[in-house]
Design an enzyme around this catalytic site. Sequence first.
Site, mmCIF file in Angstrom:
data_model
loop_
_atom_site.group_PDB
_atom_site.id
_atom_site.type_symbol
_atom_site.label_atom_id
_atom_site.label_comp_id
_atom_site.label_asym_id
_atom_site.label_seq_id
_atom_site.Cartn_x
_atom_site.Cartn_y
_atom_site.Cartn_z
ATOM 1 N N TYR A 148 35.684 32.490 36.394
ATOM 2 C CA TYR A 148 36.587 33.639 36.245
ATOM 3 C C TYR A 148 36.431 34.636 37.394
ATOM 4 C CZ TYR A 148 38.776 37.628 33.776
ATOM 5 O OH TYR A 148 39.568 38.685 33.411
ATOM 6 N N ILE B 57 45.058 36.108 36.832
ATOM 7 C CA ILE B 57 44.120 35.157 36.238
ATOM 8 C C ILE B 57 44.325 35.073 34.727
ATOM 9 C CG2 ILE B 57 41.695 34.507 36.132
ATOM 10 C CD1 ILE B 57 42.889 34.925 38.987
ATOM 11 N N GLU B 58 44.562 36.212 34.106
ATOM 12 C CA GLU B 58 44.646 36.255 32.644
ATOM 13 C C GLU B 58 45.944 35.650 32.109
ATOM 14 O OE1 GLU B 58 42.542 37.022 30.414
ATOM 15 O OE2 GLU B 58 40.959 38.120 31.421
ATOM 16 N N SER B 59 47.064 36.007 32.715
ATOM 17 C CA SER B 59 48.350 35.673 32.097
ATOM 18 C C SER B 59 49.430 35.270 33.084
ATOM 19 C CB SER B 59 48.857 36.894 31.310
ATOM 20 O OG SER B 59 49.078 37.988 32.199
ATOM 21 N N LEU C 236 43.769 40.988 38.233
ATOM 22 C CA LEU C 236 43.256 40.299 37.043
ATOM 23 C C LEU C 236 44.363 39.693 36.179
ATOM 24 C CD1 LEU C 236 40.162 42.249 35.621
ATOM 25 C CD2 LEU C 236 40.275 39.887 36.436
#
Length: 588
Positions: free
Chosen positions: A281, A175-177, A172
């Site tokens: 997402y 995807i987030e950062s 994750l």
Amino acid sequence: MSRAPLIRNFPRTVLLSLFLLAACAHQPARAPVATAPVAIPAVAAVEAPAAASIADTPGTASATEAAGSAAAAARPDAQAAAPDTSAATDSADLPGPPADSLVTIKQTELFARLRAGFVLDDVDEPAVASQVNWFANHPDFLERTWGRAGLWLYYIVGQLEQRKMPVELALLPVIESGFEPYAYSRARAAGLWQFISDTGRRFGLKQDWWYDGRRDPIEATRAALDYLQALHDEFDGDWLLAIAAYNCGELTVSRAIERNQRLGRPTDFWHLKLPAETHGYVPELLAMRRLVANPERYGLEFSRIPDEPYFVAIATGGQIDLQVVADIAGISIEDLYELNPAFHRWATDPTGPYRLLVPSDAAEGLQETILHLTPEQRMRVDHYTVRRGDTIATIARHFATRPEVIRELNDLGDSDLPVIDGELRVPALHIQLPEKVARAAMLVDSPTRVRRGGRRPNIHVVRRGDTLFALAQRLGTDVQTLAQVNGIKAGDRLHAGQKLQVRDSNSIVADATLSARGFSPGSGTLASSDGAGRRMTYIVRRGDTLYGIARLLQVTVNELMGWNGMSGGRNLKPGQALVAFVKTRGSG
């Protein structure tokens, strides 16, 4: 990691004793260390809160008593007062990774271990295939991301295994950062897991002038897994719904489920009416899972990440100057901040956490050395003689800090006043923070919030006690640049009420996704047409989608279509140029 010069300003007798204690601080990279790492107790996953806030979407988050209770249960000591310094040397009381997470059965490399823990189904959905194409066509993004992930992925995988959660969740942060702890989005979400402030506090992430737990990879991982486990329990064990709710909020997902139930439709993720960002997402995560499972199928080769800990945690016994630690350990200050991105000042937080992460090969003897330092050796400070008319507030402004810092350094109570001709300990003026750290500090110091449209005032009204040096340090720039922008000399004195033009705050707030994926006006793919970093041109590549480009640039699909006169059904073509108006760091 690089090595920096050792301490230069300590008395020779002090240095001799310190270096005798730390004489064995170096050993071959990633060898086992003699000093036991700080034990950071594992926390059981919290029960699902009734309506916790959204991890990365502001505005729609709503705090509830249940969510607050869940956070308190997860971290009962999250906001506790600082423990006695003597007690802080007990490493078992310090927050962070459990000791057993640093010693696991070794495999040849971490990706093999990661694949062995995959449990989510590889679904045959067009949205997943589209995201796979995007990632496969941007190997440079993946290479940078895995380079940063090498610091944290081992720890995150270990935490997921201990909790018996899907190991895919370790992807994750891609995807987030992009695995960048300093990533900060236009939604004001921060860190690897992109928590907004309210959600971070709800799950026990401390945030103050010295420290932001959202950027602490250890604490933020604990909070993110607590949140994901709570969402999983709330949605009856459906991990895709839990992941979707992490993005858009559990209330949004719950309402979408209720709507489908009324209409007699399926209630799985793929049939719910959710925000466009969330519809992309979950497929992004599943696409990354597919790529990691079989990179060769897509012509990719990932850099090897060893299946062993990169860092260990050591006890600090109280507040300490990070440069002092870096010098004793023989590592650069940039490397120390890279492992401890939650600290955005020159020293650790006086109220904790009292631990630092250091490279495994620099840890031996370091904790013992630090715990033997005297108070004067722990902090770089100057001494200021109080003059008539001085107050704690004016002294703090003069030294580009806050009144609480002056009080903490001098053991002054809230009602204590400075004594004329007396001496106060103040932060050393020559301290320079690394660029990323200075930006993080500026985000805390700036009282201005992002307004609609993303614009912020760029005029500063000088207050009594302001200096060019203090303002430059606060704004993350240098005195010469600030003076040149305002047509004055670097040595000029400022007067109260004077107006100074300062760099637009948004220009130094790197958008999380844009920064992580490495696009900037000079990158070749994304080019600035006006030099201001606002009007940008994006060249479409094979596999790109409007949603993917909008997410990359942190704009909405509707905005992107409007700027380019596009209709909903228009297909993108490789080589097509799209115009977007975004906020970036420009050439800085």
